[in-house]
Motif scaffolding. Structure first.
Motif, PDB file in Angstrom:
ATOM      1  N   GLY A 117       0.814  -1.214   0.000  1.00  0.00           N
ATOM      2  CA  GLY A 117       0.000   0.000   0.000  1.00  0.00           C
ATOM      3  C   GLY A 117       0.843   1.257   0.000  1.00  0.00           C
ATOM      4  N   ARG A 118       0.165   2.361  -0.111  1.00  0.00           N
ATOM      5  CA  ARG A 118       0.837   3.659  -0.057  1.00  0.00           C
ATOM      6  C   ARG A 118       1.209   3.976   1.384  1.00  0.00           C
ATOM      7  NH1 ARG A 118      -2.678   7.847  -3.518  1.00  0.00           N
ATOM      8  NH2 ARG A 118      -1.141   7.893  -5.191  1.00  0.00           N
ATOM      9  N   PRO A 119       2.291   4.717   1.578  1.00  0.00           N
ATOM     10  CA  PRO A 119       2.657   5.080   2.951  1.00  0.00           C
ATOM     11  C   PRO A 119       1.646   6.065   3.546  1.00  0.00           C
ATOM     12  CG  PRO A 119       4.181   6.065   1.371  1.00  0.00           C
ATOM     13  CD  PRO A 119       3.249   5.191   0.601  1.00  0.00           C
ATOM     14  N   ASN A 120       1.458   5.972   4.831  1.00  0.00           N
ATOM     15  CA  ASN A 120       0.598   6.876   5.565  1.00  0.00           C
ATOM     16  C   ASN A 120       1.494   7.589   6.575  1.00  0.00           C
ATOM     17  OD1 ASN A 120      -1.537   8.165   6.770  1.00  0.00           O
ATOM     18  ND2 ASN A 120      -2.297   6.350   7.842  1.00  0.00           N
ATOM     19  N   TYR A 121       1.552   8.913   6.509  1.00  0.00           N
ATOM     20  CA  TYR A 121       2.467   9.637   7.382  1.00  0.00           C
ATOM     21  C   TYR A 121       1.871  10.959   7.831  1.00  0.00           C
ATOM     22  CZ  TYR A 121       3.499  11.592   2.792  1.00  0.00           C
ATOM     23  OH  TYR A 121       3.383  12.139   1.543  1.00  0.00           O
TER      24      TYR A 121
END
Length: 162
Positions: A148-152
């Motif tokens: 998945g895409r990073p969550n930051y």
């Protein structure tokens, strides 16, 4: 793909030193436990729903300036048969400033690995007032949905206790 799993192993190995045999899923699985006399705690059991779990936490460093704790855990659902979930984390606190850093990963067999990191740096921490910068990062790797895409998140703040 193997980097998150390697991270889980690194967390476990950095805080635990001995090996105990534990048969899980008809294979040889091992749980590491500390050999030092530092603070440590192991909990585990099986609940009424057929879920077996074991969790071990150990203090790696604890002095006037630094506190570092490592945790490793494993969970397996047996009724109905579910995946093996393993996780590891390291949590650090700089005592004089109250700054913190935590990193960890959790792997669910056949469903992928979640990694996360969070930190808070206190620029000023005196008299109930704290000025800080904080941030966190998380990402899922592998499994049926793929990576998945990073969550930051990142930010600065101020807090005061009266």
């Amino acid at each position: 793909m193997y980097a998150p799993l390697l991270f889980v192993c690194l967390c476990i190995a950095s805080s635990f030193a001995g090996v105990i045999y534990s048969p899980i899923e008809e294979t040889e699985e091992y749980v590491l436990v500390p050999l030092s006399r530092g603070r440590r705690q192991t909990t585990g059991g099986v609940d009424s729903g057929g879920r077996a779990f074991i969790k071990h936490t150990g203090t790696i460093v604890d002095n006037n300036r630094h506190h570092l704790t490592g945790t490793a855990s494993a969970t397996k659902q047996f009724k109905p048969n579910g995946p093996l979930i393993t996780s590891g984390s390291l949590d650090y606190t700089h005592k004089p400033s109250g700054s913190t850093l935590g990193i960890g990963a959790s792997n669910t067999r056949r469903f992928g690995t979640d990694v996360h990191a969070a930190g808070r740096y206190n620029f000023y921490n005196k008299g109930g007032t704290s000025v800080f910068a904080e941030g966190n990062y998380g990402r899922h790797f592998g499994g049926p949905g793929g990576t998945g895409r990073p969550n930051y998140y990142g930010g600065v703040g101020i807090s005061h206790r009266w």
